[in-house]
Motif scaffolding. Sequence first.
Motif, mmCIF file in Angstrom:
data_model
loop_
_atom_site.group_PDB
_atom_site.id
_atom_site.type_symbol
_atom_site.label_atom_id
_atom_site.label_comp_id
_atom_site.label_asym_id
_atom_site.label_seq_id
_atom_site.Cartn_x
_atom_site.Cartn_y
_atom_site.Cartn_z
ATOM 1 N N MET A 1 0.850 -1.172 0.000
ATOM 2 C CA MET A 1 0.000 0.000 0.000
ATOM 3 C C MET A 1 0.892 1.228 0.000
ATOM 4 N N ARG A 2 0.550 2.183 -0.857
ATOM 5 C CA ARG A 2 1.289 3.438 -0.925
ATOM 6 C C ARG A 2 0.523 4.485 -0.114
ATOM 7 N N GLU A 71 -4.446 1.678 -2.502
ATOM 8 C CA GLU A 71 -3.914 0.682 -3.427
ATOM 9 C C GLU A 71 -5.005 0.345 -4.432
ATOM 10 N N VAL A 82 -10.333 1.046 -5.559
ATOM 11 C CA VAL A 82 -9.166 1.123 -4.690
ATOM 12 C C VAL A 82 -9.526 0.636 -3.299
#
Length: 130
Positions: A1-2, A71, A82
Amino acid sequence: MRFHTRKWVKPEDLNANHTLFGGRLLAWIDEEVVLYCIVQLENPKVVTKHISEINFVSSAKQGDIVEIGLEVVKFGHTSMVVKCEVRNMMTRETILKVDSITMVNLDKEGKPAAHGKTHVEYVRNRIKND
């Protein structure tokens, strides 16, 4: 996950229990997701269609810093899905998780429109270096 953004919990963000108001956090998430999808789909006309179950597992208090992570789950024909995780940077605890947020790409008339995207693109790869 960003993890894409951080928010500082201020007095106006609190509920009657003096913890982060869930509605405020959901507004922050919705804004972050729409901004992310606008950039990915290269269209400023993107709207929220569906948010799956929201599971609050901890909270935050005034002065805490929360971080919102996104993500991509999948690209649809006119949509983008997302997932999201929010964590408290001070306690290192997860505040909530959302498994699925569906965003829809719209045309000029506000109708769902195909976007032609199939994978995540990074802005740095779109910028031309001379």
